[in-house]
Scaffold this motif. Sequence first.
Motif, PDB file in Angstrom:
ATOM      1  N   THR A  62       0.819  -1.213   0.000  1.00  0.00           N
ATOM      2  CA  THR A  62       0.000   0.000   0.000  1.00  0.00           C
ATOM      3  C   THR A  62       0.853   1.264   0.000  1.00  0.00           C
ATOM      4  N   TYR A  63       2.083   1.167   0.515  1.00  0.00           N
ATOM      5  CA  TYR A  63       2.929   2.359   0.575  1.00  0.00           C
ATOM      6  C   TYR A  63       3.236   2.881  -0.827  1.00  0.00           C
ATOM      7  N   TYR A  89       0.523   4.987  -2.079  1.00  0.00           N
ATOM      8  CA  TYR A  89       0.619   6.315  -1.480  1.00  0.00           C
ATOM      9  C   TYR A  89       1.657   7.161  -2.221  1.00  0.00           C
ATOM     10  N   GLU A  90       2.820   6.555  -2.528  1.00  0.00           N
ATOM     11  CA  GLU A  90       3.880   7.270  -3.237  1.00  0.00           C
ATOM     12  C   GLU A  90       3.404   7.728  -4.612  1.00  0.00           C
ATOM     13  N   ILE A 134      -5.672   7.340  -4.364  1.00  0.00           N
ATOM     14  CA  ILE A 134      -5.950   7.544  -2.940  1.00  0.00           C
ATOM     15  C   ILE A 134      -7.117   6.661  -2.501  1.00  0.00           C
ATOM     16  N   VAL A 180      -5.800   3.365  -1.824  1.00  0.00           N
ATOM     17  CA  VAL A 180      -5.099   3.350  -0.529  1.00  0.00           C
ATOM     18  C   VAL A 180      -6.105   3.215   0.609  1.00  0.00           C
ATOM     19  N   TYR A 181      -7.175   3.992   0.556  1.00  0.00           N
ATOM     20  CA  TYR A 181      -8.166   3.968   1.629  1.00  0.00           C
ATOM     21  C   TYR A 181      -8.851   2.597   1.716  1.00  0.00           C
ATOM     22  N   ARG A 234       4.118  12.161   8.771  1.00  0.00           N
ATOM     23  CA  ARG A 234       3.457  12.006   7.479  1.00  0.00           C
ATOM     24  C   ARG A 234       2.456  13.109   7.153  1.00  0.00           C
TER      25      ARG A 234
END
Length: 613
Positions: free
Chosen positions: A456-457, A460-461, A479, A482-483, A529
Amino acid sequence: MWPFRGMELQQVSFFAELKRRNVFRVGIAYVIVGWLLAQVSEIAFDAFDAPAWVLKSVLFVLVLGLPLALFFAWAFEVTPEGIKLEKNVDRSQSITTQTGRKLDFIIIGVLVIAVGFLLIDKFLLTAPPIDSEEIIATESQSIAVLPFVNMSDDNDYFADGLSEELLNLLAKIPDLKVAGRTSSFAFKGRNEDLREIGDALGVTKVLEGSVRRSGDRLRVTAQLINVADGFHIWSETYDREMADIFDIQDSVANAITGALKLHLIQGADRPTDDVDAYAYYVEALSLQNAESTINLAAAQALLDRAISRDSNFAKAYELKAVFFWFEAAWTLDAPAAQLKAYDAAKKALDLDPTLPVARTFATTANPDNWSWFEEIAALEELAHEEPGFVMAINALQYDLLLTGYFNEAIAYADKYVELEPLSTTGYWRKGEALLAAGRREEAYEAWEKAIDMGDTYSMYEMAADLLISGQDEAAIAMIERVYVATGENPAEARPFVENVRNPDNGKAYLDAHIEQEIARATNVDELRRPYFWYLYFGFIDDYWNAIEVLSDTDAAWTNADTLEHQGLMHFDSGYRQSPRYLDYVKSNGVTELWEQRGPPDHCNKGTGNWMCE
């Protein structure tokens, strides 16, 4: 004389009869056709990755068929009425001469095909010859140590720890590629096909086994297996006392290096004579994981128990330094954890000055005499001495990116991926380095690989860089992913981006959002963050203000550096172009590194003053 002459005449008539019945022709035709079938089968089976026994079975059938073909040529004859026993055919009606001529044409035709195949195989299908030493250096010299199966009634820790000890021992051999722990341990408890494991890990050999511990008795079974065909190259079972565990490790390592024609630089050392102390150490070792947070308190408690039994257990102190290093990266009290890592490393070195990991942490965690140049040099030395210690490669890649050596960071990220092909860390680290070097499309490809593996990181990137590059719709979609992956409400993604983009009150909206996130922070990552949003939405001055604020806190060792890392990575965010950038890198000693090590990839000193792009 006459008896011998009779035998000679009988022999001549026998061979004449073989010739008349076309036995010789059938034999020649069979051999040529059989050879051609064998060559074609070998190529076909290689293309379909068929096991080696399939081709061997075909060859066995072809060899077995030769005497049968010769027998049928002798005993039977082809006639206009069909196949008959030779003794039932009237010699005056025999057509063996015509059959022989047909066989001659068949032999000539097959020979032409065979010659054509030889030419095609030689010039089109066959790869250039490879020297046998090159084969050993490229194909045979790679191995994965799978986690040994626990056959005891207790937890897996001893089996896992023994596997890791063997992995670390083999990783010290310069000419042997050893798959990293995270990737190898991904197959724990899974009954996978060895060829699939070999393909996934990029190795040609696998070491697997089992461990049964009962009191002071230990039974270890190990086998070295060739991935391509599943054949056992070597196997052994050791029934020993627990005190002999180091001899077992040496025996296994020596057997493997002997089978692979390699030289083991040194065997397993004997870090302690206390068997129980070593058991505690191995259990703590099994908790070591570069991929995620761990139970640091449990690991330190195990090492404290080991040291209480043997106060001279140097490697236990060294491992304590590793876990304090983790704590410095993951907790809010980074300076205290850093000091603990330094103290543990120094204690380890007092007991054993040869320990490379302890030597590195005594440099990188030194609170009184630290510099970027010394830290990077220490990590480079550790990466050379302990090529399987991927945490050092990870730290080195991070430091090189943070100080502007982007292309070197890419090379170390590639090394990480090579050692840990099933780890998401290598791919998202590679994506960061590629993006910092301005190679956005390649960075996204690396992140997509990590995302495909469940990371998941990297989502985000990618979302962050999409915002920076003005691709809001794609950023919102990412996004939302990600959520969904983190259990948050994906419906919040669009209004969040649209509210921040509002030219009237977007900045105030973002300020409030960041304050709320910081108030909820429970660890160092959650603390730093929220400030990233300033960078992602183009509020560069606010981002720099956050860096300066965090630089004055006790957690500056990780917090401010992480914000700088994000700024450098997003090459067109405006971070590097800010006039505050050079002042900052000068204040934290980075320009001193550039003077000693040479200019970074994004700055130069052509006119006497550093200038950055």
